[in-house]
Enzyme design. Structure first.
Site, PDB file in Angstrom:
ATOM      1  N   LYS A   1       9.106  -7.102 -13.749  1.00 48.15           N
ATOM      2  CA  LYS A   1       9.255  -7.106 -15.206  1.00 48.15           C
ATOM      3  C   LYS A   1       9.631  -8.517 -15.643  1.00 48.15           C
ATOM      4  O   LYS A   1      10.148  -9.300 -14.848  1.00 48.15           O
ATOM      5  CB  LYS A   1      10.368  -6.122 -15.626  1.00 48.15           C
ATOM      6  CG  LYS A   1      10.250  -5.646 -17.048  1.00 48.15           C
ATOM      7  CD  LYS A   1       9.294  -4.473 -17.200  1.00 48.15           C
ATOM      8  CE  LYS A   1       9.167  -4.019 -18.627  1.00 48.15           C
ATOM      9  NZ  LYS A   1       8.397  -2.772 -18.750  1.00 48.15           N
TER      10      LYS A   1
ATOM     11  N   SER B   1      -3.447   0.049 -17.245  1.00 48.66           N
ATOM     12  CA  SER B   1      -3.453  -1.334 -16.766  1.00 48.66           C
ATOM     13  C   SER B   1      -4.143  -1.431 -15.408  1.00 48.66           C
ATOM     14  O   SER B   1      -4.866  -2.384 -15.126  1.00 48.66           O
ATOM     15  CB  SER B   1      -2.022  -1.851 -16.609  1.00 48.66           C
ATOM     16  OG  SER B   1      -1.530  -2.316 -17.834  1.00 48.66           O
TER      17      SER B   1
END
Ligand code: NAD
Length: 410
Positions: A99, A342
């Site tokens: 992240k 994704s």
């Protein structure tokens, strides 16, 4: 706020020891971060704290979004990276977890400033990114345009094309139309499966949605189209309610015109805590972490909470909700549609094969149903004595540990 989010993630992993065999070595491997990258971005003389944190890479390259928000901190990004490892594992994807984030308020910036910050981010972290290394995507207050600038900066630095280094990008740069709606679509298919498992009616449910952004507005629209009643929605400014159901399209039009949700005639204004305590079948949390804590969990009157956001229910609230028989569909299951979309985009960029939309929608549907069936199956197998989150964590951790063992790390 993020401190308690991080401690929630750690507490939940610690609690796994009582429900699954987990050696000290396995726990140590699970809690280890592959790399914690911090930089200070200097853009036009202003400084911004920026992070790209990679948790596990046991199952494949790191994967996870980039957030632009004033509350971004190292602990928050670590928590989100760890959750991404669990989510990608549970969804059966060939990814580890990562992240990123930059601590600032993007609402106060012009598009030119946003572009500069996006490019500075890639310039700072390009060495730890890449289609086989770590693949970012949009998250809170980032979007396809930002991914486009980031891809352009990356390719400029590297001197070659690599569209698979980032997902959620514009269609003209190799993005996927489905990606934009994948989180909401995936969540919708999971809710459909859940409704069947619970023996509920497939129309007419009462729903409240906290967070009317990308994820929240699309799920509200899909549920309304399926015949459910969205009685309350909120954003960071205000919340609106109508007992007979709000006009979601009208509210989306207001947001597009940057007008407050309460500026139309769709419903009456309420405060955010009233929305969280509303008497509904489904309470969808699609804003940020730590929204239901031990302070307000006892007031929740929803039958089911769907965590579309990451970490919206704190660990201290889990037990209160469980004791009060509020079913919580955890983030790593409920919002896995986004990263699944994704994955489709990345696979298409890697192979050069353009996959047909119908095929992808069916694949998304079957993946989300499979995640639901596995977590609900485990919940039933354990006589409903552990919550859905614990079951989801067990399944996710098992797959990561199998990969770590196969690599000889354990
Ligand atoms: P977004 O920026 O599009 O929307 C966030 C929304 O939440 C905005 O409408 C904002 O006004 C609102 N909000 C912020 N604070 C609030 C508060 N205190 N009360 C009520 N509303 C508040 O972001 P998004 O992409 O929709 O992401 C929302 C959540 O879903 C995040 O936790 C994100 O990590 C998670 N998520 C998103 C995706 C995706 O594909 N978009 C995928 C997986 C998880």
């Amino acid at each position: 706020m993020s401190g308690s989010f991080y401690s929630s993630v750690l507490q939940r992993l610690e609690a796994l020891k009582s429900v699954m065999p987990l050696s000290d070595r396995e726990a140590e491997v699970l809690l280890k971060f592959q790399s914690i990258n911090r930089q200070t971005l200097d853009v036009d003389g202003q400084k911004y704290d920026a992070y790209r944190i990679q948790h596990s890479r046991a199952l494949g390259p790191g994967k996870g979004g980039i957030r632009f928000h004033p509350a971004v901190s190292e602990d928050e990004v670590k928590s989100l990276a760890l959750l991404m490892s669990l989510k990608n594992s549970l969804a059966g994807l060939p990814y580890g977890g990562a992240k990123g984030g930059v601590a600032f308020n993007p609402k106060e910036k012009t598009p030119v400033e946003l572009e500069k910050i996006s490019r500075a981010y890639v310039s700072a972290f390009h060495e730890v990114l890449g289609q086989d290394r770590d693949i970012p995507a949009p998250d809170v207050y980032t979007n396809d345009q930002i991914m486009g600038w980031m891809l352009d900066e990356y390719e400029k630095i590297k001197g070659y094309h690599e569209p698979g280094m980032i997902t959620g990008k514009p269609l003209s740069l190799g993005g996927l139309a489905l990606r934009q709606d994948a989180t909401a679509m995936g969540c919708f298919y999971m809710i459909e499966s859940m409704i069947k498992s619970l023996g509920w009616s497939s129309t007419g449910l009462k729903v409240a949605v906290q967070g009317f952004g990308n994820a929240g507005s699309y799920i509200a629209q899909m549920l309304q189209a399926a015949g459910h009643k969205i009685i309350a929605v909120s954003d960071s400014q205000e919340a609106v309610m109508h007992p007979d159901g709000l006009d979601i399209q009208a509210l989306m039009d207001l947001k597009k015109r940057r007008l407050p949700l309460g500026s139309g005639d769709s419903g009456s204004k309420i405060d955010n805590q009233t929305l969280l305590a509303s008497e509904v079948d489904l309470l969808i949390l699609a804003a940020l972490e730590d929204q239901i804590t031990d302070q307000n969990a006892g007031k929740v009157r929803a039958k089911v909470i769907i965590e579309m956001a990451n970490g919206p229910v704190s660990a201290s609230a889990d037990k209160i909700l469980f004791d009060n028989k509020v079913l919580v569909v955890p983030d790593i299951a409920a919002n896995a549609g986004g990263v699944t979309g994704s994955y489709f985009e990345w696979a298409q960029n890697r192979t050069g094969h353009i996959l047909d939309d119908e095929y992808l929608v069916n694949k998304l549907k079957s993946n989300m149903r499979s995640v639901w069936e596995r977590i609900y199956g485990l919940y039933e197998a354990k006589d409903k004595q552990v919550d859905l989150r614990t079951g989801a964590y067990i399944l996710a951790v098992q797959r990561i540990l199998e990969a770590e063992k196969a690599r000889g790390h354990i």
